[in-house]
Enzyme design. Structure first.
Site, short mmCIF file in Angstrom:
data_model
loop_
_atom_site.label_atom_id
_atom_site.label_comp_id
_atom_site.label_asym_id
_atom_site.label_seq_id
_atom_site.Cartn_x
_atom_site.Cartn_y
_atom_site.Cartn_z
N SER A 101 58.25 13.61 13.96
CA SER A 101 59.53 13.85 14.60
C SER A 101 60.11 12.53 15.14
CB SER A 101 59.35 14.91 15.69
OG SER A 101 60.57 15.33 16.21
N HIS A 126 61.71 15.74 10.34
CA HIS A 126 62.44 17.01 10.32
C HIS A 126 63.72 16.84 11.11
CE1 HIS A 126 60.34 18.67 14.22
NE2 HIS A 126 60.93 17.53 14.41
#
Length: 196
Positions: A101, A126
């Site tokens: 992330s 993501h």
């Protein structure tokens, strides 16, 4: 019984006797920084302060940021990324363990050609997520608009830093995409895989 942060001897230039400092302070003096937790405002401010201080102290010596992070808050992560671009010394990024992330966003923000991962490291990208699922409709719409802006910003940065077309990056960010160090290198997130 916890031992706390280990202490190591450190001798300042010109001093006869060494003093005992915690291992992280000793490593900071060698320009080695660590992101080993979730990204939040506290760790973000600490790393930003260290990067700015070390840059002022000597803007010719590179900084090394070791990352083992599950990700975290977007804005504090972007603040770390922006500081890495702002300071004069090159910032090497080294993934050890996991850069997921916002951890992967900070990893990709290292000086191009100076981004590295250990052989068994994992990288995950993501899209940014919302933390307000139970908000009122009006608040949710405002947050959704902000999330779209943040996603656009992150997508552009990933595209610029990896050399991938925006549509490829956008497609990859639709879901959690986990990569090995070799796959992250092929994806352009890192430049080198450390040799075993």
């Amino acid at each position: 019984m916890p031992i706390g942060v280990p202490k190591v001897p450190f001798r300042s230039p010109g001093e006869e006797d060494a003093s005992w400092v915690d291992v992280y302070n000793r490593l900071y003096r060698e320009r080695l920084l660590f992101l080993g937790q979730e990204v939040d405002s506290e760790i973000s401010n600490q790393l930003i302060g260290l990067m700015v201080y070390l840059s002022i102290e000597d803007d010719t010596k590179d900084l090394y940021l070791f990352i083992n992070s599950p990700g975290g808050w977007v804005i504090p992560g972007v603040a770390i990324y922006d500081t890495m671009q702002f300071v004069r010394p090159d910032v090497h990024t080294i993934c050890m363990g996991l850069a997921a992330s916002m951890g992967s966003f900070i990893l990709v923000g290292g000086e191009i050609t100076k981004r590295l991962a250990f052989p068994h490291a994992r990288v995950m990208i993501h899209q940014p997520a919302s933390s307000f699922y139970e908000a009122q409709t009006g608040e949710f719409l405002l947050e959704a608009e902000e999330l779209l802006k943040l996603r656009e910003t992150l997508t552009k940065v990933y595209g610029q830093r990896t050399g991938k077309p925006l549509w490829v990056v956008s497609e990859d960010m639709e879901r959690d995409v986990f990569m090995s160090a070799t796959e992250a290198q092929a994806h352009g997130i890192i430049d080198l895989v450390a040799v075993e």
